[in-house]
Design a protein around this motif. Sequence first.
Motif, PDB file in Angstrom:
ATOM      1  N   SER A 165     105.760  21.603  57.437  1.00 55.63           N
ATOM      2  CA  SER A 165     105.438  22.039  58.797  1.00 55.63           C
ATOM      3  C   SER A 165     106.681  22.059  59.669  1.00 55.63           C
ATOM      4  CB  SER A 165     104.382  21.117  59.414  1.00 55.63           C
ATOM      5  OG  SER A 165     103.194  21.123  58.643  1.00 55.63           O
ATOM      6  N   TYR A 166     106.635  22.889  60.702  1.00 52.54           N
ATOM      7  CA  TYR A 166     107.742  22.981  61.649  1.00 52.54           C
ATOM      8  C   TYR A 166     107.192  23.303  63.032  1.00 52.54           C
ATOM      9  CZ  TYR A 166     107.121  28.038  61.833  1.00 52.54           C
ATOM     10  OH  TYR A 166     106.604  29.287  62.049  1.00 52.54           O
ATOM     11  N   SER A 167     108.017  23.082  64.050  1.00 51.68           N
ATOM     12  CA  SER A 167     107.672  23.428  65.433  1.00 51.68           C
ATOM     13  C   SER A 167     108.965  23.718  66.167  1.00 51.68           C
ATOM     14  CB  SER A 167     106.913  22.283  66.114  1.00 51.68           C
ATOM     15  OG  SER A 167     106.591  22.625  67.448  1.00 51.68           O
ATOM     16  N   LEU A 168     108.981  24.818  66.947  1.00 57.75           N
ATOM     17  CA  LEU A 168     110.215  25.255  67.595  1.00 57.75           C
ATOM     18  C   LEU A 168     109.880  26.055  68.846  1.00 57.75           C
ATOM     19  CD1 LEU A 168     113.342  25.405  67.277  1.00 57.75           C
ATOM     20  CD2 LEU A 168     113.000  27.546  66.054  1.00 57.75           C
ATOM     21  N   SER A 169     110.645  25.821  69.925  1.00 58.52           N
ATOM     22  CA  SER A 169     110.489  26.591  71.159  1.00 58.52           C
ATOM     23  C   SER A 169     111.424  27.796  71.113  1.00 58.52           C
ATOM     24  CB  SER A 169     110.803  25.712  72.377  1.00 58.52           C
ATOM     25  OG  SER A 169     110.671  26.450  73.570  1.00 58.52           O
TER      26      SER A 169
END
Length: 559
Positions: A165-169
């Motif tokens: 999983s990943y999360s990025l603005s």
Amino acid sequence: MKKIGAGSVFKRGLPSLKLLLIMKLTMLLLTVACLHVSAHSYSQDRITLNMKTVELKKIFQAIEKSSDYRFLFDEGLVKGKPRVSLDVQNADINQVMAIILGNTGITYQVMSTKLVVLKESAAETAVNDIQVSGKVIAATGEALPGVSVTIKNSSVGTTTNAEGSYSLSVPDDATLVFSSVGYTPIEEKVSGRAVINVTMQPATQSMNEVVVVGYGTQRKRDLTGSVSSVKGDELARMPNTNPIGSLQGKVPGLTISNSGLAGSSPVVRIRGINSTNSASPVYVVDGVLHDNIDFLNPADIESIDILRDPSSIAIYGLRGANGVIAVTLKKAARGQTRINLQSSVGVQTVQDRINITDAAGFKKLYTAQLANLNAAPFDYTNYTANTNWQDLVLQDAIITQHNLSVSNSSDKTTTYLNIGYTNQEGVLKYNRFERYLVRLNEEIRITKNIKVGGDISGYHYRNTPPGASITNALWAAPIVPIQADADKYYSMPSFQRAQVGNPIAALNRNHKNSIQQGFRAIGSLFAEVKFLKNFTWKSIVYTDLGFASSRSYTRLPFT
């Protein structure tokens, strides 16, 4: 009687005449005053100003002082905008705003109350950052950790966690690039999407590459086990004293932790922690086993292969239980003479510092603790400072590397020479590491079937350890001042004096008190004979010599 009557009427009318004259005079004065006020108001609507190369905020302040206009805007809107110049006389507000906001991407609106409201133009607000998250999996359905997720044509990015999983603005019109060793890169346009899941396919173009396994070399297409390969060019671009530190975030399943001390070896884990005496992998450099590869120059490496599959590491027995990192060093290319100079400069910094309380918070917590223990309150008379010891002992550390390589190859001989120098500061103040490296590789082809050669590497290092530890800085009470003068330091409060000393006093007292240095030489000679058709005999003589020394002294404590 008539005269008297007439005189009486005249006398009664005189005050009325005076009152009339006074009223007319008052009206005249009021009219003049109104005209003056009107003229003044008109003049305040016009702007006369001459300013050279100043910030927008200062121009707005100057307009407010010389007119009735007031400005309303967000500080972040004008921050970083280019400076402008203004030279106007008796100009309208619209003329002035057109000059100063021409190339800023800012629009304005003049309210009836002469309030000027600034805002971003539609073009500037069209692109907004959104939070994008998702999961990256392989074609087989398993999660892929360590996949690089970056915004195209930028250095902004992240990596997937153990669950893939990943999360990025990112801007809503950005393009995300997903890349991992052994897989084909994928580009996905965000287009306002908040969730982007990706399935990565194996890189078919790399299936013919030759990789090192425990029992020799094989083509990638023939492998059924887990082998990851990283080219040496990728390592050379990363400013690390240890080549393994440059693998961080590049290989799925490979965990690397750097301590931040200059010249220190990273902690490497491939297959977790096993029951063997050590959890570190074994390193194989051109077929020779090592416990570490601190002596290698990153610019000397052709490729690194990480072996995780039991079948690939079985040849190394118990030593291979924690995985194997196989290193192939560079050699001179056939029929070419090359001279290559490479330099790099990097900055190391502690990004995620530990949150600690300030002086006010510390006093509140410690006072509550003493009250719970029914103890007397502490006297803070001599402890009125608010010191962040963590910020004082840490620094932005610079690391520089320089490498000069010369290679030459002919029909009979092949020569490769590399000379390198590394200078690294630690993130703790006064920590420094210097290293000099030299490597010579020579191969002589006596006949078509007989060749001899050797590879010799040597390095000298000099290390200056830091005078304090980050742990001491985290424990020290923030209520203690830094120092009284250049040679005197405040002692810690009585409740922690025995366990924790003044971090700055320790840092300065131990500065350059200890020097560690050493030499290491690694060499091998070989002879190879090919006979019959499919047989090769090769004999190798190997040596590894190391010498280390250190000296230190202890200063008298500061008084």
